[in-house]
Design a protein around this motif. Sequence first.
Motif, short mmCIF file in Angstrom:
data_model
loop_
_atom_site.label_atom_id
_atom_site.label_comp_id
_atom_site.label_asym_id
_atom_site.label_seq_id
_atom_site.Cartn_x
_atom_site.Cartn_y
_atom_site.Cartn_z
N UNK A 101 -9.50 1.59 9.85
CA UNK A 101 -8.77 2.46 8.90
C UNK A 101 -8.65 1.77 7.53
N UNK A 102 -9.02 2.68 6.41
CA UNK A 102 -9.00 2.34 5.06
C UNK A 102 -7.65 2.32 4.47
N UNK A 103 -7.32 1.35 3.93
CA UNK A 103 -6.01 1.03 3.18
C UNK A 103 -6.20 0.58 1.74
N UNK A 104 -5.37 0.78 0.91
CA UNK A 104 -5.43 0.05 -0.39
C UNK A 104 -3.94 -0.33 -0.93
N UNK A 105 -4.23 -1.47 -1.74
CA UNK A 105 -2.70 -1.97 -2.30
C UNK A 105 -1.98 -2.79 -1.45
N UNK A 106 -2.56 -3.14 -0.17
CA UNK A 106 -1.57 -3.87 0.52
C UNK A 106 -1.85 -5.35 0.61
N UNK A 107 -2.83 -5.76 -0.30
CA UNK A 107 -3.08 -7.10 0.00
C UNK A 107 -3.08 -7.68 -1.55
N UNK A 108 -2.37 -9.04 -1.78
CA UNK A 108 -2.27 -9.37 -3.15
C UNK A 108 -2.78 -10.82 -2.56
N UNK A 109 -3.62 -11.41 -3.68
CA UNK A 109 -4.37 -12.66 -3.70
C UNK A 109 -4.02 -13.65 -4.64
N UNK A 110 -3.84 -14.94 -4.09
CA UNK A 110 -3.89 -16.23 -4.89
C UNK A 110 -5.05 -16.78 -5.10
N UNK A 111 -5.78 -16.96 -6.16
CA UNK A 111 -7.42 -17.73 -6.28
C UNK A 111 -7.02 -19.05 -6.97
N UNK A 112 -7.55 -20.08 -6.55
CA UNK A 112 -7.66 -21.23 -7.07
C UNK A 112 -8.85 -21.87 -6.72
N UNK A 113 -9.67 -22.87 -7.75
CA UNK A 113 -10.79 -23.56 -7.56
C UNK A 113 -10.54 -24.43 -6.69
N UNK A 114 -11.79 -24.81 -5.87
CA UNK A 114 -12.03 -25.94 -5.00
C UNK A 114 -13.14 -26.55 -5.22
N UNK A 115 -13.61 -27.83 -4.66
CA UNK A 115 -14.88 -28.14 -4.84
C UNK A 115 -16.13 -27.36 -4.44
N UNK A 116 -16.90 -26.72 -5.51
CA UNK A 116 -18.03 -25.99 -5.45
C UNK A 116 -17.65 -24.60 -5.20
N UNK A 117 -16.51 -24.01 -5.02
CA UNK A 117 -16.21 -22.90 -4.90
C UNK A 117 -14.68 -22.50 -5.25
N UNK A 118 -14.10 -21.32 -4.54
CA UNK A 118 -12.72 -20.83 -4.53
C UNK A 118 -12.07 -20.71 -3.52
N UNK A 119 -10.83 -20.80 -3.64
CA UNK A 119 -9.79 -20.74 -2.45
C UNK A 119 -9.08 -19.43 -2.52
N UNK A 120 -9.08 -18.70 -1.56
CA UNK A 120 -8.41 -17.35 -1.68
C UNK A 120 -7.34 -17.19 -0.62
N UNK A 121 -6.15 -17.08 -1.16
CA UNK A 121 -4.89 -16.88 -0.21
C UNK A 121 -4.40 -15.35 -0.59
N UNK A 122 -4.72 -14.51 0.76
CA UNK A 122 -4.40 -13.23 0.63
C UNK A 122 -2.94 -12.89 1.45
N UNK A 123 -2.03 -12.30 0.89
CA UNK A 123 -0.87 -11.84 1.69
C UNK A 123 -0.93 -10.40 1.79
N UNK A 124 -1.06 -10.25 3.02
CA UNK A 124 -1.46 -8.69 3.48
C UNK A 124 -0.28 -8.14 4.08
N UNK A 125 0.31 -7.00 3.46
CA UNK A 125 1.52 -6.16 3.97
C UNK A 125 1.20 -5.15 4.84
N UNK A 126 1.45 -5.36 6.38
CA UNK A 126 1.18 -4.31 7.22
C UNK A 126 1.69 -4.94 8.70
#
Length: 265
Positions: free
Chosen positions: A169-194
Motif C-alpha cells: 500500500x502506498x501512503x504519504x505523510x505518516x512518517x516523521x524523521x530525526x536525523x543525526x550524524x554518526x561515525x561515517x554516516x547518519x542515524x535516522x529515527x522514524x516515527x511512523x503513524x499507523x
Amino acid sequence: MNSRLSLLASLALGLGLPQVTVAQSWMPGFVSAELVGSWRTDRGTQMTALRVRLEDGWKTYWRAPGDAGIPPDWNWRGSANAAEITIHWPTPQVFESGGLRTIGYAHEMILPIEVVPADPTQDVWLAAEISFGICREICVPVLVNVQNLLQGPGEATPDIIAAIAALPEIRTGIAHCEIEPVLDGMRVTAKIEMPRLGPREIALFELAGVSSWVSESVNSREGDVLTSMVEIVPYDSRSFDLERRDLLITVLGGSRAVEISGCPI
C-alpha cells in the motif's frame, strides 16, 4: 488511486499474446526466468512480468536484499520503444539465518513490469540482461537474458494478478524523521503513524542517489506509532547530505506491507 489498484483495474482488457524468451542453462537451484504476459493499462502503458522459478528450498532477493543478499541488476540495452521502465515489487518475505536478516522471495518471484512507450502507436520490444543471486546453503549468481514483444490490449494471467494484488500500500505523510550524524554516516529515527500491520513488524529503509550500507532497523511500537531506527553509511565513507525526500521506508508485517516515500521532520 494507488498503483496497485490502478494496475488491477486494467487487467480485464483484451486478449492474451505469446511471449518470447531466451532459454537459460541449468545451474543449482535455478529453474527458469522469462518475461510473461502482455497487456495495456488504462493509462496507456504496456505491462509484462518477470517470472523466476527456483527449486524447492531456494530463494532470491528483493530490491534491497538485507545483510547478505545480492540485489538484482538490470540492463535494458536492446529494448525498443521503451521510454520509461518501472519494476513493481510485491511484498517480500523476511528470512533469518545465522544471525543475518535477508529480504526476498522463496521458490518463485513474479515482478510486474510497466513500460511507457516512446511512441504509443507502436509495439514495445523489451529485452533485458538481469543478474541476481539465489541462495540455499550456498549462494549462486545468475545471469539471464529475457525478451518479450509487448502489444495491447492483452491480459494478465492469474499469478500476475496475484503479484499486483500483493504490491505494498502506498501512503504519504505518516512518517516523521530525526536525523543525526554518526561515525561515517547518519542515524535516522522514524516515527511512523499507523496501526499495527501484523506480527513481527520491521521497517526497511532505502536512500535514493547515494550508494550506501543500511543497518538492520531497530523497531518498537507504542499504540499506533511504530518507531524505527537505522544507520546509513555511504560505501565511499564520504560525508553527504541526507535529503529527507530521498528516503523510502517499507514497513512489513505478516503478509502486508506499506510503502512511504519521503520522511519530513
